[in-house]
Design a protein around this motif. Structure first.
Motif, mmCIF file in Angstrom:
data_model
loop_
_atom_site.group_PDB
_atom_site.id
_atom_site.type_symbol
_atom_site.label_atom_id
_atom_site.label_comp_id
_atom_site.label_asym_id
_atom_site.label_seq_id
_atom_site.Cartn_x
_atom_site.Cartn_y
_atom_site.Cartn_z
ATOM 1 N N LEU A 1 0.558 -1.263 -0.082
ATOM 2 C CA LEU A 1 -0.077 -0.062 0.210
ATOM 3 C C LEU A 1 0.892 1.347 -0.041
ATOM 4 O O LEU A 1 0.614 2.140 -0.783
ATOM 5 N N PHE A 2 1.822 1.281 0.812
ATOM 6 C CA PHE A 2 2.830 2.442 0.951
ATOM 7 C C PHE A 2 3.519 2.622 -0.314
ATOM 8 O O PHE A 2 3.867 3.656 -0.908
ATOM 9 N N GLN B 1 1.745 4.304 -3.117
ATOM 10 C CA GLN B 1 1.466 5.602 -2.647
ATOM 11 C C GLN B 1 2.493 6.171 -2.032
ATOM 12 O O GLN B 1 2.500 6.505 -0.793
ATOM 13 N N VAL C 1 2.319 9.892 0.362
ATOM 14 C CA VAL C 1 1.369 9.701 1.181
ATOM 15 C C VAL C 1 1.793 9.303 2.758
ATOM 16 O O VAL C 1 2.512 8.527 2.790
ATOM 17 N N ILE D 1 -2.464 6.305 5.131
ATOM 18 C CA ILE D 1 -3.405 5.405 4.319
ATOM 19 C C ILE D 1 -4.366 4.633 5.292
ATOM 20 O O ILE D 1 -4.060 4.126 5.964
ATOM 21 N N TYR E 1 -6.807 1.630 5.709
ATOM 22 C CA TYR E 1 -6.453 0.086 5.772
ATOM 23 C C TYR E 1 -7.432 -0.322 6.762
ATOM 24 O O TYR E 1 -7.631 -0.456 7.939
ATOM 25 N N MET F 1 -6.515 3.759 9.922
ATOM 26 C CA MET F 1 -5.705 4.679 9.414
ATOM 27 C C MET F 1 -4.195 3.960 9.720
ATOM 28 O O MET F 1 -3.909 3.779 10.721
ATOM 29 N N ASP G 1 -0.014 4.967 9.481
ATOM 30 C CA ASP G 1 1.094 5.897 9.038
ATOM 31 C C ASP G 1 2.410 5.096 9.241
ATOM 32 O O ASP G 1 2.368 4.139 9.056
ATOM 33 N N ARG G 2 3.510 6.117 8.982
ATOM 34 C CA ARG G 2 4.846 5.414 8.854
ATOM 35 C C ARG G 2 5.144 4.651 10.153
ATOM 36 O O ARG G 2 6.120 3.611 9.698
#
Length: 293
Positions: free
Chosen positions: A258-259, A262, A265, A268, A270, A274, A276-277
């Motif tokens: 997913l990352f 994108q 971004v 995301i 999921y 949500m 994140d990193r």
């Protein structure tokens, strides 16, 4: 993922028994800890040093997997232990009752001299430190960043209880008391602060494999990368617990994909939530561990 983070099981074996050392080496343990400290009676320590030195020499091809727990630096045996075993080029040394970074630095000096004397590459002998076995050590668990040779931190509850004069380290339900859970947390945080692997302490009842499995899964979820073992039967349980299961791997692959799709971004959606990193980082670690397992 570092090589030490990929080491799931660290199996102790008495250094005065060639039969048990051979059995441990034949096990699935990622690291075999040839013990010259607690598992060896005082009178048997000289013979154990000789036995470990011979075992290392006879199994040189497995050297990276064979580590040695020496006796504490402030006791009468540590230098004799090191002088006996470094010629056999063990993969590493376990330092018990480390009182802080200064002990690791002192050990580094000893190891450098002995490596040079034996024609070994300087710095090749790694170190894992037991960092909660004395009261003073508890206050220094955050001081190990960039300590020489250090690859991992682990902790212990039995020697700590003895050091503070406690009659037990368990509560009424059989779980570790607050002080010992604090020791576990300080070890984990100290390892993270230093960028080192964190290794969980032993599960003392080697027949309780169900309890071992539950605990191993919990501490892996907490952030530990491996666990100490005292019996070969514990090793497969630990190895399974610290290896991601297929569902974890599949989810991690989805998150990474997913990352990757994108790249610009930061967050995301999921499965109704949500990501994140930090979620991406954890997923990448799962995949790295799966590839090493």
């Amino acid at each position: 993922m570092s090589e030490m983070e990929a080491a799931r099981s660290w199996l102790f074996v008495p250094g005065d028994s060639e039969r048990k050392m051979a059995k441990a080496l034949a096990s699935e343990a990622d690291i075999v800890l040839l013990d010259l400290e607690d598992a060896v009676a005082e009178a048997a320590k000289p013979a154990a040093r000789s036995a470990v030195r011979t075992f290392l020499a006879d199994n040189a091809a497995a050297g990276a997997r064979l580590w040695v727990r020496i006796n504490p630096l402030d006791g009468a045996h540590a230098l004799a232990d090191l002088a006996a075993v470094i010629s056999g080029a063990p993969g590493g040394i376990m330092l018990p009752k480390a009182n802080g970074r200064a002990d690791v630095e002192r050990l580094d000096h000893y190891l450098s001299a002995l490596e040079a004397a034996n024609g070994l590459t300087l710095g090749q002998t790694r170190v894992i430190a037991l960092v909660t076995e004395t009261a003073a050590a508890m206050f220094r668990t955050g001081d190990y960043r960039r300590a020489p040779r250090l690859a991992a931190l682990t902790w212990g509850a039995e020697d700590l209880a003895d050091a503070i004069g406690a009659s037990t380290n368990r509560d009424a339900n059989g779980a570790y008391g607050f002080t010992y859970e604090l020791a576990r947390s300080l070890c984990l945080l100290g390892a993270a602060a230093a960028g080192l692997a964190a290794v969980e302490t032993i599960h003392g009842d080697f027949r309780d494999l169900a309890g071992l499995e539950a605990r191993a899964h919990k501490v892996r979820a907490d952030g530990f990368t491996g666990m100490l073992a005292i019996h070969p039967d514990q090793v497969p349980v630990i190895n399974r617990a610290f290896a991601p299961d297929p569902a974890e791997v599949a989810e991690a692959e989805e998150i990474v994909a997913l990352f990757a799709a994108q790249p610009g971004v930061g967050a995301i959606g999921y499965k109704g939530g949500m990501l994140d990193r930090p979620h991406l980082s954890r997923a990448e670690r799962v995949l790295a561990r799966a590839s090493r397992s």
